[in-house]
Design a protein around this motif. Structure first.
Motif, PDB file in Angstrom:
ATOM      1  N   VAL A  12      24.627  92.579   0.723  1.00 54.45           N
ATOM      2  CA  VAL A  12      25.776  92.845   1.591  1.00 54.45           C
ATOM      3  C   VAL A  12      26.675  91.614   1.650  1.00 54.45           C
ATOM      4  N   THR A  13      27.922  91.840   2.032  1.00 54.80           N
ATOM      5  CA  THR A  13      28.841  90.713   2.197  1.00 54.80           C
ATOM      6  C   THR A  13      28.824  90.198   3.626  1.00 54.80           C
ATOM      7  N   SER A  14      28.485  91.075   4.575  1.00 53.79           N
ATOM      8  CA  SER A  14      28.422  90.680   5.983  1.00 53.79           C
ATOM      9  C   SER A  14      27.226  91.357   6.639  1.00 53.79           C
ATOM     10  N   THR A  18      27.407  95.236   8.456  1.00 54.59           N
ATOM     11  CA  THR A  18      26.556  96.274   7.882  1.00 54.59           C
ATOM     12  C   THR A  18      25.414  96.616   8.825  1.00 54.59           C
ATOM     13  N   ARG A 103      29.387 106.249   2.670  1.00 52.01           N
ATOM     14  CA  ARG A 103      29.309 104.866   2.176  1.00 52.01           C
ATOM     15  C   ARG A 103      29.164 103.911   3.347  1.00 52.01           C
ATOM     16  N   ASP A 104      28.308 102.907   3.167  1.00 51.52           N
ATOM     17  CA  ASP A 104      28.197 101.873   4.197  1.00 51.52           C
ATOM     18  C   ASP A 104      29.322 100.856   3.987  1.00 51.52           C
ATOM     19  N   ASP A 106      29.522  98.063   2.714  1.00 51.22           N
ATOM     20  CA  ASP A 106      29.511  97.369   1.432  1.00 51.22           C
ATOM     21  C   ASP A 106      29.600  98.318   0.247  1.00 51.22           C
ATOM     22  N   LYS A 108      27.630 100.926  -0.419  1.00 49.16           N
ATOM     23  CA  LYS A 108      26.379 101.573  -0.834  1.00 49.16           C
ATOM     24  C   LYS A 108      26.464 103.059  -0.500  1.00 49.16           C
TER      25      LYS A 108
END
Length: 117
Positions: A12-14, A18, A103-104, A106, A108
């Motif tokens: 993840v980026t955050s 998330t 979609r989450d 990020d 996904k």
């Protein structure tokens, strides 16, 4: 030898953004947070499973994660009302599940489903 559990690790980026998505939509709780990794869980137990797929069924892409819930209609409504990115609408599939894809934060792809009983 017995496999005790399988845990998906999502890049993840955050973590905070998330983490909130999974807490808000699925009611998961933080059971570990080291800053660079956070683990979310529910109190439910499940069988150890690993799915291998060439497609997601009904012509959909293979999702990153499948999440079985007790009331997919409730989760779908929450996802809609929150404005999350629903990419496959709520559908009754011929193999006995009711599901949708979301979609989450990020990107996904999640297959959210309930087995039709």
């Amino acid at each position: 030898m017995t496999v005790l559990r399988i845990v998906p690790n999502l890049a993840v980026t955050s973590i905070s953004a998330t983490r909130e998505f999974y807490i808000d939509l699925f009611g998961l709780e933080v059971v570990m947070d080291h800053g660079w990794i956070a683990t979310l869980a529910s109190e439910q137990s499940a069988l150890v499973q690993l799915s291998l797929a060439t497609e997601g069924g009904s012509g959909t892409p293979v999702p990153d994660v499948s999440i079985e819930v007790d009331d997919v209609d409730d989760i779908y409504q929450r996802a809609q009302s929150t404005g999350y990115d629903i990419v496959y609408e709520l559908t009754d599939e011929p193999w006995g599940v009711r599901r949708f894809y979301v979609r989450d934060p990020d990107g996904k792809l999640l297959n959210v489903l309930t087995h039709v009983r």
